[in-house]
Scaffold this active site. Structure first.
Site, PDB file in Angstrom:
ATOM      1  N   ASP A  34       0.828  -1.207   0.000  1.00  0.00           N
ATOM      2  CA  ASP A  34       0.000   0.000   0.000  1.00  0.00           C
ATOM      3  C   ASP A  34       0.863   1.259   0.000  1.00  0.00           C
ATOM      4  OD1 ASP A  34      -2.290   1.474   0.034  1.00  0.00           O
ATOM      5  OD2 ASP A  34      -2.783   1.105   2.138  1.00  0.00           O
ATOM      6  N   HIS A  51       2.527   3.256  -8.916  1.00  0.00           N
ATOM      7  CA  HIS A  51       2.342   1.821  -9.178  1.00  0.00           C
ATOM      8  C   HIS A  51       3.529   1.252  -9.969  1.00  0.00           C
ATOM      9  CE1 HIS A  51      -1.544   2.109  -7.453  1.00  0.00           C
ATOM     10  NE2 HIS A  51      -2.095   2.781  -8.436  1.00  0.00           N
ATOM     11  N   SER A  79      -7.437  -5.814  -5.625  1.00  0.00           N
ATOM     12  CA  SER A  79      -8.548  -6.378  -4.855  1.00  0.00           C
ATOM     13  C   SER A  79      -9.847  -6.261  -5.652  1.00  0.00           C
ATOM     14  CB  SER A  79      -8.701  -5.638  -3.523  1.00  0.00           C
ATOM     15  OG  SER A  79      -9.331  -4.396  -3.740  1.00  0.00           O
ATOM     16  N   ASN A  82     -10.829  -2.751  -5.944  1.00  0.00           N
ATOM     17  CA  ASN A  82     -10.017  -1.790  -6.702  1.00  0.00           C
ATOM     18  C   ASN A  82     -10.650  -1.366  -8.032  1.00  0.00           C
ATOM     19  OD1 ASN A  82      -6.793  -3.104  -5.601  1.00  0.00           O
ATOM     20  ND2 ASN A  82      -8.000  -1.416  -4.783  1.00  0.00           N
ATOM     21  N   TRP A  83     -11.705  -2.083  -8.492  1.00  0.00           N
ATOM     22  CA  TRP A  83     -12.398  -1.667  -9.724  1.00  0.00           C
ATOM     23  C   TRP A  83     -13.052  -0.305  -9.565  1.00  0.00           C
ATOM     24  CZ3 TRP A  83     -11.244  -4.456 -13.847  1.00  0.00           C
ATOM     25  CH2 TRP A  83     -10.928  -5.802 -13.698  1.00  0.00           C
ATOM     26  N   ARG A 202       1.946  -4.996   6.044  1.00  0.00           N
ATOM     27  CA  ARG A 202       1.199  -3.964   5.303  1.00  0.00           C
ATOM     28  C   ARG A 202       1.984  -2.661   5.388  1.00  0.00           C
ATOM     29  NH1 ARG A 202      -5.067  -2.602   4.411  1.00  0.00           N
ATOM     30  NH2 ARG A 202      -4.697  -0.833   3.044  1.00  0.00           N
ATOM     31  N   ARG A 208      -5.242  -2.103   8.734  1.00  0.00           N
ATOM     32  CA  ARG A 208      -6.443  -2.897   8.458  1.00  0.00           C
ATOM     33  C   ARG A 208      -6.102  -3.986   7.441  1.00  0.00           C
ATOM     34  NH1 ARG A 208      -7.830   2.335   6.429  1.00  0.00           N
ATOM     35  NH2 ARG A 208      -7.323   2.439   4.210  1.00  0.00           N
ATOM     36  N   LEU A 209      -7.045  -4.934   7.293  1.00  0.00           N
ATOM     37  CA  LEU A 209      -6.765  -6.101   6.442  1.00  0.00           C
ATOM     38  C   LEU A 209      -7.357  -5.977   5.041  1.00  0.00           C
ATOM     39  CD1 LEU A 209      -7.153  -9.016   9.013  1.00  0.00           C
ATOM     40  CD2 LEU A 209      -5.058  -7.893   8.243  1.00  0.00           C
TER      41      LEU A 209
END
Ligand code: FPP
Length: 256
Positions: A34, A51, A79, A82-83, A202, A208-209
């Site tokens: 992240d 990215h 994920s 992510n769309w 992370r 958070r997960l």
């Protein structure tokens, strides 16, 4: 006394492996990569630049994890949520696996790394699917580290599918309700062939997960860092492993 490492490749200057010994390397490391967007914003660059930089860090982390003797490296690349990002960013993120696998496949083959991908492939662009299929097939005989990309992956979706499949197998008399235990449930998940992650990392300061491996992380050691993914180095990975090596994993008991 520290065990000597049996490392592939040479030691790097920023090597943090003096902080742990070879018996303490996690078998399975999972990473939520992240902070790419914030890294780019801080530099006045478009998010996609973050990215792109993040992809180079993936290469470094694959090399380093392999060198240390990690058996499975699972990376959360995209994920199911992510769309919702702007189309230009989604399109760019979709191109990355193809770019990564095309430019890096020979090295992965040479290093005996096996590529695997988990997630819903149906929504992925044709070029991405093709690059993935090529990488999977060309590395399928490799028996070294498994590089597992979570791509269009969501843990709730995975669990929902597992529940549906279990019910369908019960209805087809291939399974009874009494057979269902934790190991059966694990065997219906996309990670069925791997041990649960020992260490989750992370980056970027978020604690958070984000719908990642919710079942599989039940006893995993968690390591969060403020470092943004494009700034993540081999030394940071070493720090995370050193943190893991210091933990006393009890798996719910008192004296394990
Ligand atoms: C989260 O950062 C990162 C992603 C959604 C994509 C992860 C992808 C890479 C690291 C590129 C490498 C991928 C492959 C397949 C080789 P963010 O955009 O949410 O960052 P922010 O929270 O700072 O906005």
């Amino acid at each position: 006394m520290l065990n000597k490492f049996n490392l592939r490749g040479s030691k790097k200057e920023n090597d943090a492996s003096h902080l742990f010994d070879s018996t303490q390397i996690p078998s399975h490391i999972a990473i939520i990569m992240d902070g790419n967007g914030r890294w780019a914003k801080k530099r006045g660059l478009p998010r996609i630049a973050g990215h792109k930089e993040g992809m180079d860090v993936v290469k470094k982390m694959v090399r380093e994890s392999d060198r240390l003797g990690v058996q499975v490296l699972t990376l959360y690349a995209f994920s199911t949520e992510n769309w919702k990002r702007p189309k230009t960013e989604v399109d760019f993120l979709m191109k990355l696996p193809e770019q990564f696998l095309t430019s890096y496949l020979e090295e992965l083959i040479e290093n005996n790394v096996r590529v695997e991908v988990m997630g819903d492939a149906q929504q992925l662009p044709r070029g991405t699917v093709k690059a993935i299929e090529t990488a999977i097939s060309r590395t399928s005989e490799n028996d070294g580290m498994i590089l597992n990309f979570a791509l269009n992956y969501g843990s709730r979706h995975e669990l929902t599918d597992a529940v549906k499949q279990i019910i369908s197998d019960v209805q087809a008399d291939q399974l009874t309700v009494n057979d269902i235990d934790e190991s059966i449930i694990s065997s219906y998940l996309l990670t069925k062939q791997y041990p649960d992650p020992d260490l989750l990392i992370r980056t970027s300061g978020e604690i958070r997960l984000s719908n990642f491996l919710l079942w599989q992380l039940a006893y995993t050691e968690l390591w969060f860092t403020d470092v943004l993914w494009p700034d993540f180095t081999e030394e940071h990975l070493g720090e995370a492993i050193a943190h893991f090596a210091r933990r006393h994993r009890r798996f719910g008991s008192v004296n394990n």
